[in-house]
Write a protein that holds these residues in place. Structure first.
Motif, PDB file in Angstrom:
ATOM      1  N   GLY A  13      11.298 121.706  87.849  1.00 35.51           N
ATOM      2  CA  GLY A  13      11.506 123.047  88.372  1.00 35.51           C
ATOM      3  C   GLY A  13      10.761 124.143  87.639  1.00 35.51           C
ATOM      4  O   GLY A  13      11.023 125.331  87.878  1.00 35.51           O
ATOM      5  N   ALA A  14       9.853 123.796  86.760  1.00 35.53           N
ATOM      6  CA  ALA A  14       9.113 124.811  86.004  1.00 35.53           C
ATOM      7  C   ALA A  14       8.195 125.600  86.922  1.00 35.53           C
ATOM      8  O   ALA A  14       7.666 125.081  87.913  1.00 35.53           O
ATOM      9  N   ALA A  15       7.992 126.891  86.574  1.00 35.32           N
ATOM     10  CA  ALA A  15       7.137 127.746  87.394  1.00 35.32           C
ATOM     11  C   ALA A  15       5.671 127.420  87.216  1.00 35.32           C
ATOM     12  O   ALA A  15       4.883 127.561  88.158  1.00 35.32           O
ATOM     13  N   ALA A  16       5.276 127.001  86.017  1.00 40.32           N
ATOM     14  CA  ALA A  16       3.864 126.710  85.748  1.00 40.32           C
ATOM     15  C   ALA A  16       3.781 125.430  84.927  1.00 40.32           C
ATOM     16  O   ALA A  16       3.689 125.475  83.699  1.00 40.32           O
ATOM     17  N   PRO A  17       3.836 124.254  85.561  1.00 36.10           N
ATOM     18  CA  PRO A  17       3.762 122.986  84.836  1.00 36.10           C
ATOM     19  C   PRO A  17       2.321 122.568  84.557  1.00 36.10           C
ATOM     20  O   PRO A  17       1.519 122.422  85.474  1.00 36.10           O
ATOM     21  N   LEU A  18       1.993 122.377  83.279  1.00 34.25           N
ATOM     22  CA  LEU A  18       0.652 121.963  82.861  1.00 34.25           C
ATOM     23  C   LEU A  18       0.780 120.637  82.127  1.00 34.25           C
ATOM     24  O   LEU A  18       1.675 120.461  81.302  1.00 34.25           O
ATOM     25  N   LEU A  19      -0.143 119.717  82.392  1.00 36.78           N
ATOM     26  CA  LEU A  19      -0.054 118.374  81.815  1.00 36.78           C
ATOM     27  C   LEU A  19      -1.394 117.978  81.211  1.00 36.78           C
ATOM     28  O   LEU A  19      -2.446 118.183  81.827  1.00 36.78           O
ATOM     29  N   PHE A  20      -1.332 117.392  80.014  1.00 39.07           N
ATOM     30  CA  PHE A  20      -2.518 116.866  79.338  1.00 39.07           C
ATOM     31  C   PHE A  20      -2.229 115.417  78.963  1.00 39.07           C
ATOM     32  O   PHE A  20      -1.251 115.134  78.267  1.00 39.07           O
ATOM     33  N   ALA A  21      -3.078 114.502  79.426  1.00 42.65           N
ATOM     34  CA  ALA A  21      -2.889 113.076  79.179  1.00 42.65           C
ATOM     35  C   ALA A  21      -4.112 112.513  78.477  1.00 42.65           C
ATOM     36  O   ALA A  21      -5.250 112.761  78.896  1.00 42.65           O
ATOM     37  N   ALA A  22      -3.867 111.742  77.422  1.00 43.18           N
ATOM     38  CA  ALA A  22      -4.972 111.160  76.664  1.00 43.18           C
ATOM     39  C   ALA A  22      -5.642 110.026  77.430  1.00 43.18           C
ATOM     40  O   ALA A  22      -6.845 109.798  77.297  1.00 43.18           O
ATOM     41  N   GLU A  23      -4.844 109.309  78.218  1.00 40.33           N
ATOM     42  CA  GLU A  23      -5.396 108.168  78.964  1.00 40.33           C
ATOM     43  C   GLU A  23      -4.625 108.036  80.266  1.00 40.33           C
ATOM     44  O   GLU A  23      -3.422 107.734  80.253  1.00 40.33           O
ATOM     45  N   ALA A  24      -5.280 108.276  81.384  1.00 43.07           N
ATOM     46  CA  ALA A  24      -4.649 108.172  82.699  1.00 43.07           C
ATOM     47  C   ALA A  24      -5.721 107.860  83.729  1.00 43.07           C
ATOM     48  O   ALA A  24      -6.845 108.356  83.652  1.00 43.07           O
ATOM     49  N   SER A  25      -5.352 107.063  84.697  1.00 39.82           N
ATOM     50  CA  SER A  25      -6.286 106.702  85.763  1.00 39.82           C
ATOM     51  C   SER A  25      -6.423 107.865  86.740  1.00 39.82           C
ATOM     52  O   SER A  25      -5.623 108.808  86.740  1.00 39.82           O
ATOM     53  N   ASP A  26      -7.432 107.769  87.592  1.00 40.30           N
ATOM     54  CA  ASP A  26      -7.617 108.806  88.608  1.00 40.30           C
ATOM     55  C   ASP A  26      -6.429 108.853  89.558  1.00 40.30           C
ATOM     56  O   ASP A  26      -6.023 109.936  90.008  1.00 40.30           O
ATOM     57  N   ASP A  27      -5.844 107.673  89.860  1.00 41.02           N
ATOM     58  CA  ASP A  27      -4.681 107.648  90.751  1.00 41.02           C
ATOM     59  C   ASP A  27      -3.495 108.349  90.096  1.00 41.02           C
ATOM     60  O   ASP A  27      -2.750 109.074  90.761  1.00 41.02           O
ATOM     61  N   ALA A  28      -3.302 108.133  88.786  1.00 41.84           N
ATOM     62  CA  ALA A  28      -2.190 108.779  88.093  1.00 41.84           C
ATOM     63  C   ALA A  28      -2.367 110.293  88.075  1.00 41.84           C
ATOM     64  O   ALA A  28      -1.406 111.046  88.301  1.00 41.84           O
ATOM     65  N   MET A  29      -3.589 110.758  87.833  1.00 40.38           N
ATOM     66  CA  MET A  29      -3.844 112.198  87.827  1.00 40.38           C
ATOM     67  C   MET A  29      -3.642 112.794  89.218  1.00 40.38           C
ATOM     68  O   MET A  29      -3.105 113.900  89.365  1.00 40.38           O
ATOM     69  N   SER A  30      -4.043 112.069  90.240  1.00 37.39           N
ATOM     70  CA  SER A  30      -3.850 112.549  91.605  1.00 37.39           C
ATOM     71  C   SER A  30      -2.371 112.610  91.956  1.00 37.39           C
ATOM     72  O   SER A  30      -1.914 113.551  92.623  1.00 37.39           O
ATOM     73  N   THR A  31      -1.595 111.631  91.474  1.00 37.61           N
ATOM     74  CA  THR A  31      -0.166 111.599  91.769  1.00 37.61           C
ATOM     75  C   THR A  31       0.561 112.774  91.140  1.00 37.61           C
ATOM     76  O   THR A  31       1.368 113.444  91.795  1.00 37.61           O
ATOM     77  N   VAL A  32       0.303 113.042  89.863  1.00 38.58           N
ATOM     78  CA  VAL A  32       0.993 114.157  89.208  1.00 38.58           C
ATOM     79  C   VAL A  32       0.544 115.485  89.791  1.00 38.58           C
ATOM     80  O   VAL A  32       1.327 116.456  89.835  1.00 38.58           O
ATOM     81  N   ARG A  33      -0.685 115.552  90.257  1.00 37.78           N
ATOM     82  CA  ARG A  33      -1.147 116.781  90.903  1.00 37.78           C
ATOM     83  C   ARG A  33      -0.368 117.015  92.198  1.00 37.78           C
ATOM     84  O   ARG A  33      -0.012 118.155  92.520  1.00 37.78           O
ATOM     85  N   GLU A  34      -0.087 115.941  92.952  1.00 33.66           N
ATOM     86  CA  GLU A  34       0.706 116.061  94.172  1.00 33.66           C
ATOM     87  C   GLU A  34       2.140 116.486  93.864  1.00 33.66           C
ATOM     88  O   GLU A  34       2.799 117.124  94.691  1.00 33.66           O
ATOM     89  N   HIS A  35       2.638 116.141  92.673  1.00 37.96           N
ATOM     90  CA  HIS A  35       3.991 116.527  92.277  1.00 37.96           C
ATOM     91  C   HIS A  35       4.074 117.964  91.780  1.00 37.96           C
ATOM     92  O   HIS A  35       5.166 118.428  91.441  1.00 37.96           O
ATOM     93  N   GLY A  36       2.944 118.652  91.710  1.00 33.89           N
ATOM     94  CA  GLY A  36       2.972 120.054  91.313  1.00 33.89           C
ATOM     95  C   GLY A  36       2.378 120.347  89.952  1.00 33.89           C
ATOM     96  O   GLY A  36       2.301 121.517  89.547  1.00 33.89           O
ATOM     97  N   TRP A  37       1.953 119.305  89.231  1.00 31.87           N
ATOM     98  CA  TRP A  37       1.358 119.525  87.911  1.00 31.87           C
ATOM     99  C   TRP A  37      -0.091 119.981  88.052  1.00 31.87           C
ATOM    100  O   TRP A  37      -0.764 119.666  89.039  1.00 31.87           O
ATOM    101  N   ARG A  38      -0.552 120.677  87.031  1.00 32.64           N
ATOM    102  CA  ARG A  38      -1.981 120.959  86.882  1.00 32.64           C
ATOM    103  C   ARG A  38      -2.454 120.123  85.695  1.00 32.64           C
ATOM    104  O   ARG A  38      -2.302 120.527  84.541  1.00 32.64           O
ATOM    105  N   PRO A  39      -3.034 118.942  85.942  1.00 33.48           N
ATOM    106  CA  PRO A  39      -3.357 118.007  84.863  1.00 33.48           C
ATOM    107  C   PRO A  39      -4.782 118.145  84.372  1.00 33.48           C
ATOM    108  O   PRO A  39      -5.671 118.675  85.048  1.00 33.48           O
TER     109      PRO A  39
END
Length: 393
Positions: A341-367
């Motif tokens: 429920g955060a107003a501005a969710p930002l995410l930084f991942a050291a190791e993530a696949s393109d599918d994982a980044m796309s999934t969290v982006r669909e959930h509202g994150w800016r990765p």
């Protein structure tokens, strides 16, 4: 490293004397025997001269900064009081841990002992003891002795300057989303209300009374307090196993965590820094000691524990900005990663696949991928800001 009682010159003198004594017996040359005895006795006498006298000393160190950051340089002043028979000549050397580096050595005696330290690895280490190596006038025998107590030195994470959050994020994530019960300070935070029985007459708001035509008193207004949260996911399965050398990605994550927390505090947020298990690492409420406490906690942080559901970590009141810094992000974990429920969710991942980044982006994150070098952190941070960043004031 423990030094031998004789120098290279001393060992050469001793061996030469022994060889001359053997040769003297073989060729029956008495002068060679006398010379051999002299060469054997000389280093032994010098060894007694160096090691027999009793010495005691007191060492006091003064470091120019209480907390030394990685990449930062600090000056160390050493006060060395030595009580001994005569003033020996030698070389002093301060024992440095692997967390720092510097040229901590020099000739003794001299008026002032000083050197520069540079932080190279965060953590709490021990500085000292002071070592003094002295030799005899011929340079045949040596003595190295430790003096004084050790001194604890804390190397905190490096921080980088980040762009401020846009003002729109501050409004949405602060006054519109969260409200704190902290009471404001100063007259600007006072609002009038009708007088009630028991109110002190010293709290009468005379201007409002004249305007309303009835008694009004001052009441403190609850300040709208924008809250932010920084989550450092240090679960053991997210990062490489700690070894002799630090993991550059985890060090980059700690640097980003410290930098983001300071940036949000400068933007006027009340910042909570926690790990992925919900354990508090620090809180920034506008006090200088808050910053020091957070930096000391981050100096000792290491991968451990497990990852909990982010909604249980954040709690029932979602913050404005929510910054999650994690290591490996499997696809199945990305599917379950909520913004809480955060107003501005930002995410930084050291190791993530393109599918994982796309999934969290669909959930509202800016990765964004977490860089392994602190040099690139500022650009990475700017790339996830939801709006155009306002320039530094």
């Amino acid at each position: 490293m423990k030094r031998r009682p004789l120098t290279g010159r001393g060992w050469g003198c001793l061996l030469s004397g022994i060889l001359l004594m053997i040769a003297a017996n073989i060729v029956s040359a008495r002068p060679l025997l006398y010379l051999g005895v002299l060469l054997v006795a000389l280093p032994l006498i010098c060894l007694m001269i160096v090691r027999v006298p009793r010495r005691r000393g007191e060492v006091r160190r003064q470091i120019s900064t209480d907390l030394l950051a990685v990449g930062e340089t600090s000056r160390v002043q050493v006060r060395f009081d030595l009580w001994a028979f005569g003033v020996p000549n030698g070389i002093w050397r301060d024992t440095l841990p692997t967390a720092v580096r510097g040229e901590a050595t020099g000739a003794y005696p001299q008026d002032a002992l000083r050197y520069d330290l540079e932080g190279v690895r965060r953590g709490i280490s021990v500085l000292g003891p002071l070592m003094l190596r002295t030799t005899d006038p011929f340079g045949l025998a040596q003595r190295e002795q430790a003096f004084g107590d050790t001194r604890t030195i804390t190397v905190i994470p490096q921080t980088v300057a980040l762009d401020p959050l846009p003002t729109k994020v501050g409004a949405a994530g602060g006054t519109a989303q969260t409200r704190s019960t902290r009471i404001g300070q100063g007259a600007d935070n006072l609002i009038p209300r009708p007088y009630a029985a028991g109110d002190s007459r010293r709290r009468i708001h005379w201007r409002a009374t004249a305007h309303r035509g009835s008694l009004m008193v001052r009441q403190e207004e609850e300040e709208a307090s924008p809250d932010a949260m920084v989550v450092l996911d240090r679960a053991a399965d997210r990062w490489d196993r700690p070894g002799d050398e630090p993991d550059p990605l985890f060090e980059s994550a700690v640097t980003l965590c410290a930098s983001v927390a300071l940036r949000l505090a400068q933007d006027g947020y009340s910042v909570d820094v926690v790990d992925s298990s919900g354990n508090a690492l620090g809180a920034l409420r506008g006090h200088e000691e808050d910053r020091d406490d957070l930096m000391i906690a981050l100096a000792m942080v290491a991968p451990r524990g497990e990852t909990h559901d982010l909604r249980s970590v954040v709690g029932s009141t979602p913050p404005g900005p929510l910054v999650l810094i994690t290591g490996r992000l499997p696809d199945e974990d990305a599917e379950k990663l909520s913004t809480a429920g955060a107003a501005a969710p930002l995410l930084f991942a050291a190791e993530a696949s393109d599918d994982a980044m796309s999934t969290v982006r669909e959930h509202g994150w800016r990765p964004a991928p977490l860089p392994s070098s602190a040099v690139d952190l500022a650009d990475t941070w700017a790339s996830v800001l939801p709006f155009q960043a306002v320039p530094h004031v």
